[in-house]
Design a protein around this motif. Structure first.
Motif, PDB file in Angstrom:
ATOM      1  N   TYR A 114       0.980  -0.687  -0.064  1.00 18.59           N
ATOM      2  CA  TYR A 114       0.382   0.049  -0.169  1.00 18.59           C
ATOM      3  C   TYR A 114       0.657   1.225   0.088  1.00 18.59           C
ATOM      4  CZ  TYR A 114      -4.324  -2.235  -0.052  1.00 18.59           C
ATOM      5  OH  TYR A 114      -5.520  -3.226  -0.145  1.00 18.59           O
ATOM      6  N   LEU A 115       2.029   0.882  -0.301  1.00 19.55           N
ATOM      7  CA  LEU A 115       2.897   2.632  -0.296  1.00 19.55           C
ATOM      8  C   LEU A 115       2.343   2.761  -1.979  1.00 19.55           C
ATOM      9  CD1 LEU A 115       6.110   1.469   1.352  1.00 19.55           C
ATOM     10  CD2 LEU A 115       4.451   3.188   1.637  1.00 19.55           C
ATOM     11  N   GLN A 116       2.101   1.554  -2.618  1.00 23.81           N
ATOM     12  CA  GLN A 116       2.586   1.635  -4.704  1.00 23.81           C
ATOM     13  C   GLN A 116       1.054   1.501  -4.611  1.00 23.81           C
ATOM     14  OE1 GLN A 116       4.861   1.701  -5.680  1.00 23.81           O
ATOM     15  NE2 GLN A 116       6.619   0.347  -4.000  1.00 23.81           N
ATOM     16  N   TRP A 117      -0.116   1.188  -3.363  1.00 24.09           N
ATOM     17  CA  TRP A 117      -1.676   1.262  -4.249  1.00 24.09           C
ATOM     18  C   TRP A 117      -2.414   1.736  -3.220  1.00 24.09           C
ATOM     19  CZ3 TRP A 117      -2.542  -0.063  -9.207  1.00 24.09           C
ATOM     20  CH2 TRP A 117      -1.833  -0.853  -9.412  1.00 24.09           C
ATOM     21  N   SER A 118      -3.350   2.340  -3.431  1.00 19.62           N
ATOM     22  CA  SER A 118      -4.269   2.897  -2.716  1.00 19.62           C
ATOM     23  C   SER A 118      -5.657   1.906  -2.659  1.00 19.62           C
ATOM     24  CB  SER A 118      -5.206   4.176  -3.231  1.00 19.62           C
ATOM     25  OG  SER A 118      -6.545   4.248  -2.898  1.00 19.62           O
ATOM     26  N   VAL A 119      -6.423   1.582  -1.041  1.00 17.49           N
ATOM     27  CA  VAL A 119      -7.044   0.907  -0.589  1.00 17.49           C
ATOM     28  C   VAL A 119      -8.529   0.742  -1.957  1.00 17.49           C
ATOM     29  CG1 VAL A 119      -6.166   0.375   1.458  1.00 17.49           C
ATOM     30  CG2 VAL A 119      -7.941   2.151   1.055  1.00 17.49           C
ATOM     31  N   MET A 120      -8.582   1.865  -2.544  1.00 17.16           N
ATOM     32  CA  MET A 120      -9.292   2.140  -3.318  1.00 17.16           C
ATOM     33  C   MET A 120      -9.469   1.470  -4.537  1.00 17.16           C
ATOM     34  SD  MET A 120     -10.186   6.399  -3.229  1.00 17.16           S
ATOM     35  CE  MET A 120      -8.363   6.935  -2.973  1.00 17.16           C
ATOM     36  N   GLN A 121      -8.281   0.773  -4.652  1.00 20.86           N
ATOM     37  CA  GLN A 121      -7.552  -0.114  -5.796  1.00 20.86           C
ATOM     38  C   GLN A 121      -7.732  -1.588  -5.881  1.00 20.86           C
ATOM     39  OE1 GLN A 121      -4.365   2.453  -6.366  1.00 20.86           O
ATOM     40  NE2 GLN A 121      -4.944   2.997  -8.471  1.00 20.86           N
ATOM     41  N   HIS A 122      -6.838  -1.702  -4.149  1.00 26.72           N
ATOM     42  CA  HIS A 122      -7.185  -3.276  -4.180  1.00 26.72           C
ATOM     43  C   HIS A 122      -7.649  -3.513  -2.736  1.00 26.72           C
ATOM     44  CE1 HIS A 122      -4.257  -4.084  -7.290  1.00 26.72           C
ATOM     45  NE2 HIS A 122      -4.164  -3.236  -7.653  1.00 26.72           N
ATOM     46  N   HIS A 123      -8.586  -4.398  -2.944  1.00 24.62           N
ATOM     47  CA  HIS A 123      -9.837  -4.652  -1.606  1.00 24.62           C
ATOM     48  C   HIS A 123      -8.087  -5.332  -0.845  1.00 24.62           C
ATOM     49  CE1 HIS A 123     -12.468  -5.528   1.316  1.00 24.62           C
ATOM     50  NE2 HIS A 123     -13.226  -5.847   0.554  1.00 24.62           N
ATOM     51  N   PRO A 124      -8.363  -4.150   0.837  1.00 22.03           N
ATOM     52  CA  PRO A 124      -7.484  -4.479   1.869  1.00 22.03           C
ATOM     53  C   PRO A 124      -7.387  -6.528   2.439  1.00 22.03           C
ATOM     54  CG  PRO A 124      -8.039  -3.087   2.465  1.00 22.03           C
ATOM     55  CD  PRO A 124      -9.610  -3.482   1.103  1.00 22.03           C
ATOM     56  N   LYS A 125      -9.095  -6.949   1.968  1.00 18.77           N
ATOM     57  CA  LYS A 125      -8.793  -8.105   2.170  1.00 18.77           C
ATOM     58  C   LYS A 125      -8.033  -9.101   1.810  1.00 18.77           C
ATOM     59  CE  LYS A 125     -12.661 -10.189   1.626  1.00 18.77           C
ATOM     60  NZ  LYS A 125     -14.033 -10.574   0.994  1.00 18.77           N
ATOM     61  N   ASN A 126      -8.344  -8.698   0.140  1.00 16.03           N
ATOM     62  CA  ASN A 126      -7.960  -9.872   0.117  1.00 16.03           C
ATOM     63  C   ASN A 126      -5.827  -9.741  -0.156  1.00 16.03           C
ATOM     64  OD1 ASN A 126     -10.423 -10.374  -1.285  1.00 16.03           O
ATOM     65  ND2 ASN A 126     -10.652  -8.913  -2.721  1.00 16.03           N
ATOM     66  N   ILE A 127      -5.521  -8.819  -0.216  1.00  9.45           N
ATOM     67  CA  ILE A 127      -4.195  -8.402  -0.078  1.00  9.45           C
ATOM     68  C   ILE A 127      -3.850  -9.147   0.879  1.00  9.45           C
ATOM     69  CG2 ILE A 127      -2.490  -6.043  -0.123  1.00  9.45           C
ATOM     70  CD1 ILE A 127      -3.859  -7.309  -2.450  1.00  9.45           C
ATOM     71  N   MET A 128      -4.540  -8.881   2.328  1.00 10.67           N
ATOM     72  CA  MET A 128      -4.086  -9.130   3.741  1.00 10.67           C
ATOM     73  C   MET A 128      -3.636 -11.061   3.662  1.00 10.67           C
ATOM     74  SD  MET A 128      -6.388  -9.531   6.924  1.00 10.67           S
ATOM     75  CE  MET A 128      -7.192 -10.862   6.611  1.00 10.67           C
ATOM     76  N   LEU A 129      -4.573 -11.598   2.636  1.00  6.50           N
ATOM     77  CA  LEU A 129      -4.641 -13.007   2.766  1.00  6.50           C
ATOM     78  C   LEU A 129      -3.576 -13.262   2.139  1.00  6.50           C
ATOM     79  CD1 LEU A 129      -7.887 -13.733   3.048  1.00  6.50           C
ATOM     80  CD2 LEU A 129      -6.946 -13.935   4.550  1.00  6.50           C
ATOM     81  N   THR A 130      -3.663 -12.828   0.611  1.00  3.65           N
ATOM     82  CA  THR A 130      -2.423 -12.633  -0.286  1.00  3.65           C
ATOM     83  C   THR A 130      -1.335 -12.614   0.827  1.00  3.65           C
ATOM     84  OG1 THR A 130      -3.601 -12.017  -2.044  1.00  3.65           O
ATOM     85  CG2 THR A 130      -1.159 -12.670  -2.754  1.00  3.65           C
ATOM     86  N   CYS A 131      -1.270 -11.678   1.824  1.00  5.42           N
ATOM     87  CA  CYS A 131       0.770 -11.603   1.936  1.00  5.42           C
ATOM     88  C   CYS A 131       0.509 -12.114   3.067  1.00  5.42           C
ATOM     89  CB  CYS A 131       0.684 -10.428   2.466  1.00  5.42           C
ATOM     90  SG  CYS A 131       0.188  -8.604   1.204  1.00  5.42           S
ATOM     91  N   ILE A 132      -0.484 -12.982   3.628  1.00  6.75           N
ATOM     92  CA  ILE A 132       0.351 -14.220   4.759  1.00  6.75           C
ATOM     93  C   ILE A 132       0.709 -14.863   3.449  1.00  6.75           C
ATOM     94  CG2 ILE A 132      -1.526 -16.073   6.106  1.00  6.75           C
ATOM     95  CD1 ILE A 132      -2.794 -13.490   7.012  1.00  6.75           C
ATOM     96  N   TYR A 133      -0.223 -15.748   2.920  1.00  8.12           N
ATOM     97  CA  TYR A 133       0.002 -16.484   1.954  1.00  8.12           C
ATOM     98  C   TYR A 133       1.428 -17.086   1.629  1.00  8.12           C
ATOM     99  CZ  TYR A 133      -0.038 -19.631  -1.875  1.00  8.12           C
ATOM    100  OH  TYR A 133      -0.218 -20.607  -3.048  1.00  8.12           O
ATOM    101  N   ALA A 134       2.123 -15.026   0.752  1.00 11.94           N
ATOM    102  CA  ALA A 134       3.057 -15.477   0.833  1.00 11.94           C
ATOM    103  C   ALA A 134       4.612 -15.801   2.045  1.00 11.94           C
ATOM    104  CB  ALA A 134       3.053 -13.587  -0.462  1.00 11.94           C
TER     105      ALA A 134
END
Length: 393
Positions: A114-134
């Protein structure tokens, strides 16, 4: 693992306070420009990382009427959403009993994204889960996307779809340095610095545990993007030492700097530790009222009107009721004799939290039609992951 001094973490991801503000402003501004151009901001992401902008929703009539356009969220509201989902990230990791290093890595990935993107562009729930997975992958504690999604009742395909865009946004700098390991090293060093008698070992252990809790707090602030992990660890240990009074902390700092032949003075180091303390003290979790207000604005930015949402809820409700009716008519015999041994085995092996074991046992034996087991599962969920299950927007 490479040394922190020569790492991409130090070279690319430690910012000045002003530099960090500029990053957030730029990401927010890009989202606003997308909103003005397309009338919505939510990006579609394919599994290969390719992005699709929203279908244009703004007509010439809308362009003339500024009041009809969705209002973007501001930088402070973006911060509130990040704070909210960073807390959810910690809760998910705790409920899966992941090690601290996975939680820390996932948090840093989330902050960097979220230094590169806004929460308006990518749902933080999906990014949160993907970050855990990664983070699980990079820290060699692999958990499948299916297992992660199932554990918190989310579609695992969303995790897989966002994986590549997360890596790209991190510029593939996947090795991160967390303060937890630094704490371990400093505590070992303290044991030699001020020899502790056998009956005082518990004091060092208490110092250690309190410091880890303090680091948990600082990891929820912007401090990991502003200070190296060693300083985050020292700031936590200093606060812990104020509680447990194990050693003269300033003398210990002087000892560290002299042994490292550092060009920095003790006063400079203390200034950094004070700044970290300040970030922790001014940390603020958003109120429920704030979150509801921001969420309403976000849904409009994402192109989801309240009418669309009510239709989705109505459709979901009908589907649930139909599914429940079918399952009740097809209750398998001897349910308890299959489900309970499966549950006990899973729980004894400590493969997952109790609520997840029960769900797994029920699903694997097709036993959702058994009312008593279903109520037991929902009761456990209300005590353990509801913070997770019910907190996603």
């Amino acid at each position: 693992m490479a040394d922190f001094q020569t790492s991409t973490h130090r070279a690319n991801w430690i910012f000045t306070p002003q530099g960090l503000i500029e990053k957030y402003k730029a990401a927010n501004q890009r989202a606003i420009q997308t909103l003005e151009k397309y009338g919505a901001t939510l990006m579609e992401v394919d599994v290969d990382g390719t992005l699709s902008y929203p279908e244009p929703q703004v007509t010439s009539k809308d362009n003339g009427d500024k009041h009809s356009r969705p209002k973007p969220i501001n930088i402070e509201e973006e911060q509130y959403m990040r704070v909210f989902y960073e807390n959810k990230l910690q809760e998910v990791c705790n409920n899966f009993h992941f090690p601290h290093k996975i939680q820390a890595t996932a948090l840093i990935y989330f902050k960097r994204f979220y230094l590169q993107w806004s929460v308006m562009q990518h749902h933080p729930k999906n990014i949160m889960l993907t970050c855990i997975y990664a983070a699980c992958k990079i820290e060699e504690n692999h958990v499948s996307a299916e297992e992660l999604g199932k554990g918190i009742s989310q579609d695992h395909q969303l995790i897989l779809n966002n994986e590549m865009i997360v890596y790209q946004s991190l510029e593939f700098d996947l090795i991160v340095y967390a303060p937890y390991r630094c704490i371990d090293g400093f505590v070992d060093d303290m044991e030699e610095f001020c020899p502790v008698k056998d009956d005082q070992i518990h004091m060092l252990k208490a110092l250690h545990e309190t410091a880890r809790l303090e680091v948990d707090k600082s990891m929820l602030t912007d401090a990991p993007l502003l200070f190296p992990p060693g300083q985050l660890a020292l700031a936590a240990l200093r606060i812990s030492n104020e509680v447990h009074r194990v050693l003269d902390f300033e003398r210990y700092l002087r000892s560290i700097l002299s042994r490292q032949s550092s060009v920095h003075s003790v006063s400079e180091l203390i200034e950094s530790l004070n700044a970290i303390d300040s970030w922790v003290k001014k940390y603020k979790f958003p109120s429920e009222k704030d979150l509801k207000h921001i969420n309403r604005k976000l849904k409009y930015c994402w192109g989801l009107s309240s009418h669309d949402e009510s239709k989705k809820r109505e459709k979901k409700s009908k589907h649930k009721s139909k599914k429940s009716s079918i399952e009740t008519q097809n209750v398998p015999s001897h349910t308890e004799s299959y489900v309970l041994p499966c549950l006990i085995e899973l729980f004894n092996l400590s493969l997952a939290p109790l609520w997840f074991c029960l769900e797994s046992a029920i699903v694997s034996n097709g036993s959702w039609g058994n009312v008593s087991l279903y109520l037991a599962w929902t009761s456990l969920c209300s005590q353990s992951p509801p913070a997770i299950l019910n907190a996603f927007y």
